[in-house]
Design a protein around this motif. Structure first.
Motif, PDB file in Angstrom:
ATOM      1  N   UNK A 505      43.774  45.237  47.584  1.00  0.00           N
ATOM      2  CA  UNK A 505      44.005  44.275  46.512  1.00  0.00           C
ATOM      3  C   UNK A 505      43.408  44.791  45.213  1.00  0.00           C
ATOM      4  N   UNK A 506      44.029  44.378  44.112  1.00  0.00           N
ATOM      5  CA  UNK A 506      43.470  44.622  42.779  1.00  0.00           C
ATOM      6  C   UNK A 506      43.148  43.269  42.180  1.00  0.00           C
ATOM      7  N   UNK A 507      41.886  43.080  41.800  1.00  0.00           N
ATOM      8  CA  UNK A 507      41.468  41.811  41.217  1.00  0.00           C
ATOM      9  C   UNK A 507      41.209  42.042  39.736  1.00  0.00           C
ATOM     10  N   UNK A 508      41.705  41.126  38.913  1.00  0.00           N
ATOM     11  CA  UNK A 508      41.584  41.265  37.461  1.00  0.00           C
ATOM     12  C   UNK A 508      40.995  39.997  36.871  1.00  0.00           C
ATOM     13  N   UNK A 509      40.179  40.199  35.839  1.00  0.00           N
ATOM     14  CA  UNK A 509      39.625  39.072  35.083  1.00  0.00           C
ATOM     15  C   UNK A 509      39.545  39.517  33.638  1.00  0.00           C
ATOM     16  N   UNK A 510      40.289  38.842  32.773  1.00  0.00           N
ATOM     17  CA  UNK A 510      40.388  39.303  31.398  1.00  0.00           C
ATOM     18  C   UNK A 510      41.090  40.650  31.371  1.00  0.00           C
ATOM     19  N   UNK A 511      40.496  41.626  30.683  1.00  0.00           N
ATOM     20  CA  UNK A 511      41.095  42.958  30.594  1.00  0.00           C
ATOM     21  C   UNK A 511      40.564  43.901  31.658  1.00  0.00           C
ATOM     22  N   UNK A 512      39.625  43.435  32.490  1.00  0.00           N
ATOM     23  CA  UNK A 512      39.001  44.297  33.499  1.00  0.00           C
ATOM     24  C   UNK A 512      39.702  44.162  34.842  1.00  0.00           C
ATOM     25  N   UNK A 513      39.737  45.300  35.561  1.00  0.00           N
ATOM     26  CA  UNK A 513      40.369  45.342  36.884  1.00  0.00           C
ATOM     27  C   UNK A 513      39.426  46.027  37.868  1.00  0.00           C
ATOM     28  N   UNK A 514      39.592  45.680  39.143  1.00  0.00           N
ATOM     29  CA  UNK A 514      38.767  46.287  40.177  1.00  0.00           C
ATOM     30  C   UNK A 514      39.588  46.393  41.460  1.00  0.00           C
ATOM     31  N   UNK A 515      39.616  47.612  42.028  1.00  0.00           N
ATOM     32  CA  UNK A 515      40.358  47.846  43.272  1.00  0.00           C
ATOM     33  C   UNK A 515      39.450  47.576  44.468  1.00  0.00           C
ATOM     34  N   UNK A 516      39.915  46.756  45.378  1.00  0.00           N
ATOM     35  CA  UNK A 516      39.099  46.381  46.523  1.00  0.00           C
ATOM     36  C   UNK A 516      40.011  46.039  47.697  1.00  0.00           C
ATOM     37  N   UNK A 517      39.527  45.218  48.614  1.00  0.00           N
ATOM     38  CA  UNK A 517      40.328  44.778  49.759  1.00  0.00           C
ATOM     39  C   UNK A 517      40.188  43.269  49.875  1.00  0.00           C
TER      40      UNK A 517
END
Length: 784
Positions: A505-517
């Motif tokens: 999964x890719x989680x985003x908040x505002x302009x930031x993104x983070x690849x995780x599960x």
């Protein structure tokens, strides 16, 4: 000037024990810097040599058509681009060895321009044999297979036999990580196979992933080009973008590289601080003892600068000699460390280089430690007026009650000898402060090293006793239905089993993104620790997400599941204190609603976890589960603990070495401080003996006073040790690990007792020196 050289040599010879202790401290600090810094530079060079030779992608765009290759090649800084297909599928090497592997499609007629592979055994793919397979070297080692063997691959329509024609090193899998949240797959649960395009034609859509891998020009601005490619990928509808810095294998290897880089500065700074303090104490003692000599030199016409240079030369020359020896040993050690490390991790290119910055910084470290330690005593030497210096040292003022007596009035009624001890602590604040500071620095050296080991042990125990509670992870070759768990639960020794969903999964908040599960667990699960349960709506996250995205409970997160082409929003309900990984969790039923029941039952999305009864035969149970027809793979979850410990082997070895050296240096600091303390007061102790006080009584006074000073330094030493240890641990916190500094209470107590023991051992030579004092000569000297 030759007379001063002779004087310096005699001073060093007369107090060689203390000078050797300071020199060893400086030399060890320089050695640690040279060994760890050169190892860091060599390891980084080794990785980059392999990356350059095999054209490792600078960035990977996920979930785009092959047409994106043409778009990428128009972007400033991009050199090459290649489209490919990748899929995670059940594999089998022989009967009973099913696992979830990864196949990557490669052109059969020649190596691709990006992410080439280095065939170390056998040959590359055969264009005339569509079923030919080249396996990655870690898979070959784990399953003991090579050219001529067969690998079965489940493509969705059935099992396909692939013939192994070669074994290869891949820059993508120098460390065989599945993804950023599964950096340590258990042995026998993951492997990578490079196959021809024809072999992936039947892969189900939800299992296949279309990627475009891209390399940059040598002179490209990497950060700017990353931004341009990411913007273009977003416009093209890409599911995700992974830069080289965030690539699972590369980021895992950087844990050790960055660790060496951080330790190459932090530990040597601690050692050099200790060395500078030891040099200060020692040279202050020499200056104090040579007041009359200094007065004679000044009265004979020697200027302030000459005196200053003379006493500074003690520290500078000591640092220079110790630094050269430390550099030779440290740089040789770095060559050895690099070879052992690259061999252990099967890094194909080993780079060992001479870095001029290492001896420059190392010698600067050493000379600075010696010079700074000598500066204050040297300044004190030139500040003494000749007439005053030649009169010798005479105490000024009158006696007064100690701070202890003022705080605790009943202490005023103690016997005279005990009042002497209490008042002696504050009579010479410089001398007492030096002993206390030695205790503080010694405790810091011990606690930082011991605490780093304790922190890892405590966090791993919490991860596998409070967070990850399952005993086995199980994958299926077919869709996961309601009856999939019955054969597993029927095996003797299996306590319970549950279906668990897992998807990137890719989680985003505002302009930031983070690849995780994203993981889906059922309500009331016993496979994973959720202190407050799983919310029916929204998601929980590992506490590392707060720093990555600057989010808090109540925020709305945007989640995309690139492999399933699903996007949705969810409220962040709370954080979980989990040491390993930064993943998201949600209710399994809610997960099924979002992705669709049919997709959720696919074996690439859903698997199972099982718990065993206490005392059950783990190997037998796992073998029986593996033998079930519908099971594609099974892994013993507890082996992850061993894998992480193996990966951290160099960390444990380095920090363990620091613990041994820290203990030795703590003793050296105490030895120097106490020896100087006693030496400065030799006349005082001789006077006591001449007035009838027994040697045993004098020894008792010395011992109690220095043990009290040691105890006074323990509390600030523990506080400083915790603070500095916390700073050290922050250097190792990454997406895969959320590390906090922690020490077991017993470790703190043992560290404190070790300092008291070091003080006791340091008193032995000091008290022997008092026994050897010539009373007649000392009293006559005092009378003069």
């Amino acid at each position: 000037m030759s007379l001063l050289n002779t004087k310096r040599k005699r001073d060093i010879r007369r107090q060689r024990g203390q000078f050797i202790a300071v020199a060893v401290t400086i030399g060890l600090g320089v050695m640690l810097f040279a060994a760890s810094y050169d190892a860091y530079r060599n390891l980084d060079g080794s990785y980059n040599a392999t990356y350059d030779r095999l054209a490792f992608a600078d960035i990977t765009v996920i979930g785009v058509d092959a047409d994106f290759v043409d778009i990428a090649l128009t972007i400033e800084g991009v050199d090459r681009a290649e489209a490919r297909i990748q899929a995670d599928l059940p594999m089998s090497v022989d009967e009973g060895s099913n696992f979830l592997g990864r196949v990557i499609a490669y052109p059969a007629d020649g190596q691709p321009p990006v992410n080439r592979i280095d065939v170390t055994e056998g040959t590359y793919l055969d264009p005339d044999a569509p079923s030919s397979v080249v396996i990655e070297t870690h898979m070959a080692e784990q399953f003991d297979i090579g050219p001529g063997d067969t690998v079965e691959i489940f493509t969705g329509s059935g099992w396909v036999d692939g013939t192994v024609v070669g074994v290869a090193v891949s820059a993508e899998y120098l460390w065989p990580a599945r993804d950023n949240q599964d950096l340590f797959p258990a042995p026998g649960t993951f492997g990578v196979a490079f196959v021809s395009d024809a072999l992936v034609d039947d892969i189900p859509q939800q299992a296949a992933r279309n990627d475009v891998v891209i390399t940059y020009n040598a002179n490209a601005d990497r950060e700017h080009t990353d931004m341009l490619v990411t913007d273009a990928a977003g416009a093209a509808g890409a599911a995700d973008v992974i830069s080289r810095a965030n690539h699972p294998s590369h980021s895992t290897l950087l844990l050790d590289v960055n660790g060496f880089q951080s330790l190459s500065i932090m530990f040597p700074v601690l050692f050099m601080t200790a060395a500078g303090m030891a040099a200060y104490v020692l040279l202050t003692r020499i200056v104090f003892a040579q007041r009359s000599v200094i007065g004679t030199l000044r009265a004979s016409g020697m200027g302030r600068r000459g005196i200053l240079r003379h006493y500074l030369s003690y520290g500078v020359r000591l640092g220079l000699v110790a630094g050269v020896v430390g550099l030779i040993v440290g740089m040789a050690s770095a060559f050895a460390i690099t070879g052992v490390y690259t061999s252990a991790l099967d890094i194909p290119d080993t780079v060992r280089s001479f870095h001029w910055v290492t001896p420059i910084i190392g010698l600067a470290f050493a000379v600075a430690a010696g010079a700074l330690g000598a500066w204050a005593p040297a300044r004190r030497a030139v500040g003494v007026a000749p007439a005053e210096a030649m009169r010798g040292a005479a105490p000024e003022g009158r006696g007064r009650r100690s701070g202890f007596e003022r705080v605790i009035p009943p202490l005023r009624h103690l016997r005279v000898r005990w009042l002497m001890i209490l008042r002696g602590l504050g009579r010479n604040k410089r001398r007492s402060s030096a002993t206390v500071l030695g205790v503080v620095l010694g405790l810091v050296l011990i606690m930082v090293s011991w605490g780093m080991i304790d922190s890892i042990t405590i966090l791993m125990d919490r991860q596998f006793q409070e967070v990850s509670l399952q005993d086995a992870d199980i994958g299926f070759a077919t869709a996961v239905g309601s009856g999939s768990l019955a054969p597993i639960e029927a095996i003797a020794g299996v306590q319970s089993a549950e279906v668990v969903a897992r998807v990137n999964a890719t989680v985003a908040f505002g302009a930031d993104r983070f690849d995780t599960a994203l993981l889906g667990y059922q309500q009331g699960t016993t496979m994973h620790g959720f202190p407050d349960g799983i919310p029916a709506e929204g998601v929980l996250a590992g506490n590392g997400l707060a720093n990555r995205l600057d989010v808090k409970p109540g925020d709305e997160l945007r989640l995309s599941l690139p492999e399933l082409d699903v996007e949705f929003t969810a409220e962040l309900v709370g954080f979980l204190d989990e040491p390993v990984g930064t993943v998201l969790y949600m209710d399994r039923d809610r997960f099924d609603q979002i992705v669709g029941a049919e997709t959720a039952s696919h074996p690439t999305v859903s698997a199972a976890q099982a718990k065993f009864a206490d005392g059950a035969d783990r190997k037998r149970i796992i073998d029986e589960i593996r033998g079930l027809d519908e099971v594609a793979f099974v892994s013993d979850s507890r082996t992850l603990y061993n894998i992480i410990n193996d990966f951290l082997g160099f960390f444990y070895a380095f920090v363990g070495f620091m613990l041994v050296l820290g203990g030795a240096l703590a003793f050296a600091l105490m030895y120097n401080a106490i020896s100087v303390n006693v030496a400065e007061r030799s006349t005082e102790f001789a006077t006591m003996r001449a007035n009838g006080l027994s040697h045993r009584s004098v020894a008792r006074l010395i011992g109690v006073e220095n043990i009290l000073l040691t105890v006074l330094g323990i509390i600030p030493g523990i506080v400083a040790g915790y603070l500095i240890g916390w700073v050290f641990m922050q250097q190792f916190s990454v997406d895969a690990f959320t590390l906090e500094f922690a020490m077991r209470p017993t470790s703190v107590v043992i560290s404190a007792l070790a300092m008291i023991a070091a003080a006791g051992l340091s008193l032995i030579p000091a008290i022997r020196k008092v026994r050897r004092i010539d009373l007649g000569a000392t009293v006559r000297e005092r009378a003069v």
